[in-house]
Design an enzyme around this catalytic site. Structure first.
Site, PDB file in Angstrom:
ATOM      1  N   ARG A  50       6.331  -6.038  -4.832  1.00  0.00           N
ATOM      2  CA  ARG A  50       6.619  -6.015  -3.515  1.00  0.00           C
ATOM      3  C   ARG A  50       5.892  -7.237  -2.301  1.00  0.00           C
ATOM      4  NH1 ARG A  50       9.702  -2.626  -4.519  1.00  0.00           N
ATOM      5  NH2 ARG A  50       7.977  -1.652  -5.651  1.00  0.00           N
ATOM      6  N   THR A  51       4.419  -6.962  -2.769  1.00  0.00           N
ATOM      7  CA  THR A  51       3.146  -7.427  -1.810  1.00  0.00           C
ATOM      8  C   THR A  51       2.701  -8.401  -2.333  1.00  0.00           C
ATOM      9  OG1 THR A  51       2.361  -4.927  -1.451  1.00  0.00           O
ATOM     10  CG2 THR A  51       1.214  -6.956  -0.455  1.00  0.00           C
ATOM     11  N   LYS A  78     -15.483 -10.876 -17.083  1.00  0.00           N
ATOM     12  CA  LYS A  78     -16.819 -11.098 -18.134  1.00  0.00           C
ATOM     13  C   LYS A  78     -17.905 -10.193 -16.803  1.00  0.00           C
ATOM     14  CE  LYS A  78     -15.995 -15.820 -19.360  1.00  0.00           C
ATOM     15  NZ  LYS A  78     -15.634 -17.204 -18.480  1.00  0.00           N
ATOM     16  N   ARG A  99      -5.739  -6.917  -2.903  1.00  0.00           N
ATOM     17  CA  ARG A  99      -5.483  -6.093  -4.012  1.00  0.00           C
ATOM     18  C   ARG A  99      -6.484  -5.390  -4.766  1.00  0.00           C
ATOM     19  NH1 ARG A  99       0.226  -3.237  -4.868  1.00  0.00           N
ATOM     20  NH2 ARG A  99       1.032  -3.612  -2.441  1.00  0.00           N
ATOM     21  N   HIS A 127      -2.918  -0.320   3.754  1.00  0.00           N
ATOM     22  CA  HIS A 127      -2.305  -0.979   3.216  1.00  0.00           C
ATOM     23  C   HIS A 127      -1.338  -1.843   5.012  1.00  0.00           C
ATOM     24  CE1 HIS A 127       0.425  -3.650   0.836  1.00  0.00           C
ATOM     25  NE2 HIS A 127       0.817  -2.650  -0.074  1.00  0.00           N
TER      26      HIS A 127
HETATM   27  N1  ASP Z   1       4.037   0.224  -3.573  1.00  0.00           N
HETATM   28  C1  ASP Z   1       2.422   1.245  -2.188  1.00  0.00           C
HETATM   29  C2  ASP Z   1       1.458   0.572  -3.105  1.00  0.00           C
HETATM   30  O1  ASP Z   1       0.833  -0.091  -3.395  1.00  0.00           O
HETATM   31  C3  ASP Z   1       3.157   2.402  -2.053  1.00  0.00           C
HETATM   32  C4  ASP Z   1       3.080   3.057  -3.922  1.00  0.00           C
HETATM   33  O2  ASP Z   1       3.097   2.354  -5.222  1.00  0.00           O
HETATM   34  O3  ASP Z   1       3.696   4.332  -3.935  1.00  0.00           O
HETATM   35  O4  ASP Z   1       0.253   1.440  -1.973  1.00  0.00           O
HETATM   36  N1   CP Z   2       5.435  -1.690  -0.928  1.00  0.00           N
HETATM   37  C1   CP Z   2       4.341  -2.385  -2.333  1.00  0.00           C
HETATM   38  O1   CP Z   2       3.353  -2.462  -1.533  1.00  0.00           O
HETATM   39  O2   CP Z   2       4.728  -2.742  -3.167  1.00  0.00           O
HETATM   40  P1   CP Z   2       4.219  -3.163  -4.633  1.00  0.00           P
HETATM   41  O3   CP Z   2       3.223  -2.150  -5.177  1.00  0.00           O
HETATM   42  O4   CP Z   2       5.323  -3.381  -5.439  1.00  0.00           O
HETATM   43  O5   CP Z   2       3.590  -4.477  -3.889  1.00  0.00           O
END
Ligand code: ASP
Ligand code: CP
Length: 330
Positions: A50-51, A78, A99, A127
């Site tokens: 999603r993100t 590396k 991330r 987040h």
């Molecule tokens: N997608 C969210 C996160 O990356 C929640 C999860 O992974 O449970 O924090």
């Molecule tokens: N909600 C969320 O962060 O989803 P992803 O980990 O899939 O990005």
């Protein structure tokens, strides 16, 4: 955008107004070209659907371009440091999303660049863009936060989305209930930040029995398998709470059921057709809110204007940059 602590009510209301405009824009014409010539770099050291995809979609729908860094095939393998990697990428792009498994990584990145950084999740830290889309969804689903009961359930220790969400909800007079096994309690630092605001009350329990019938938003989270040292401990905690139609029968008729996703069994698929299930709308809202954030950060938040900024600087989001303006910075 490192932490939700950078946001006050005025910035939130501007952001959500722009997100509403973005939703309308997508629904009427799919997007526009206000970010033409601008590039987003996405650097994800942890998995994401999603993100990463909503950020890409947001940038592309506004006419910008995206450079997706593949950590596995990059020089990170590396042994290149995060700071050197950021130092490189910021010379090619205008805004970066990061991330990383380490708490504080986004703050480290900010120290070496003048480009806006979006913290797309820093370990068990925060987040923030998720919490912004969560709050936007809460307002869309139940109208307001003041006076409402928000129950967060699951892995509150390791879940960065609930850390950010609890801090953001602390801007409002509301009731926060934290439901978790003792081993997965909301961290003291988050509870302290909520208490310090002096507006929201926060209570903790192991069961949702006493609160489910009063809850306006039930925010369910996944037990974060990747944060456990022992598989056995994860196995013992992973299915403590499962939301089923039987649980939903105890809840208010207008409750919103939310989850940041991915889910791995915490909400049974039998709940998906319940009109209170808001998690699919929640992820769709993620794109609108991230479009708004990108437009604000890059000074292009005026709908139907491809050149002027409606904001004095960056939409009222306070700066988290603590680094020095050294000449090596881009
Ligand atoms: N997608 C969210 C996160 O990356 C929640 C999860 O992974 O449970 O924090
Ligand atoms: N909600 C969320 O962060 O989803 P992803 O980990 O899939 O990005």
């Amino acid at each position: 955008v490192l932490s939700v602590s950078q946001f006050e009510l005025a910035a939130l209301s501007k952001l959500f107004a722009v997100a509403d405009e973005m939703k309308q824009l997508v629904n009427t014409s799919g997007g526009d070209d206000r970010l033409k010539g601008r590039m987003l770099a996405t650097l994800f050291y942890e998995n994401s659907t999603r993100t990463s995809c909503s950020l890409q979609a947001a940038m592309l729908r506004l006419g910008g371009t995206v450079m997706t860094v593949n950590e596995a095939t990059s020089s990170i393998k590396k042994g290149e440091t995060l700071q050197d990697t950021i130092s490189c990428l910021c010379r090619y792009c205008d805004v970066l999303a990061l991330r990383h498994p380490t708490e504080g990584a986004a703050a480290e990145a900010v120290a070496v660049t003048r480009r806006p950084i979006l913290n797309a999740g820093d370990g068990v830290g925060e987040h923030p863009t998720q919490a912004l889309l969560d709050l936007y969804t809460i307002m869309a689903e139940i109208g307001a936060v003041e006076g409402k009961v928000i129950t967060m359930i699951g892995d509150l220790k390791n879940g960065r989305t609930v850390h950010s969400l609890a801090k953001l909800l602390a801007l409002y007079k509301c009731e926060l209930h934290c439901v978790s096994p003792p081993a997965l309690r909301m961290p003291e630092s988050v509870r302290a930040e909520v208490a310090a605001r002096g507006l929201a009350s926060l209570t903790e329990s192991e069961s949702f029995d006493a609160v489910i019938s009063r809850t306006d938003v039930l925010y369910v989270t996944r037990v974060q398998k990747e944060r456990f040292a022992s598989e056995a401990e994860y196995e013992s905690l992973k299915a403590v709470y499962v939301i089923t139609p039987a649980v939903m029968a105890l809840a208010k008729q207008d409750m919103a059921l939310m989850h940041p996703l991915p889910r791995v069994g915490e909400i049974s698929e039998d709940c998906d057709d319940d009109p209170r299930a808001a998690y699919f709308k929640q992820m769709e809202n993620g794109m609108f809110v991230r479009m708004a954030l990108l437009a604000l950060l890059l000074g292009k938040s005026e709908v139907n204007s491809s050149s002027s900024s409606s904001m004095s600087s960056n939409g009222g989001i306070s700066s988290s940059s603590g680094g020095q303006n050294g000449s090596s910075k881009c």
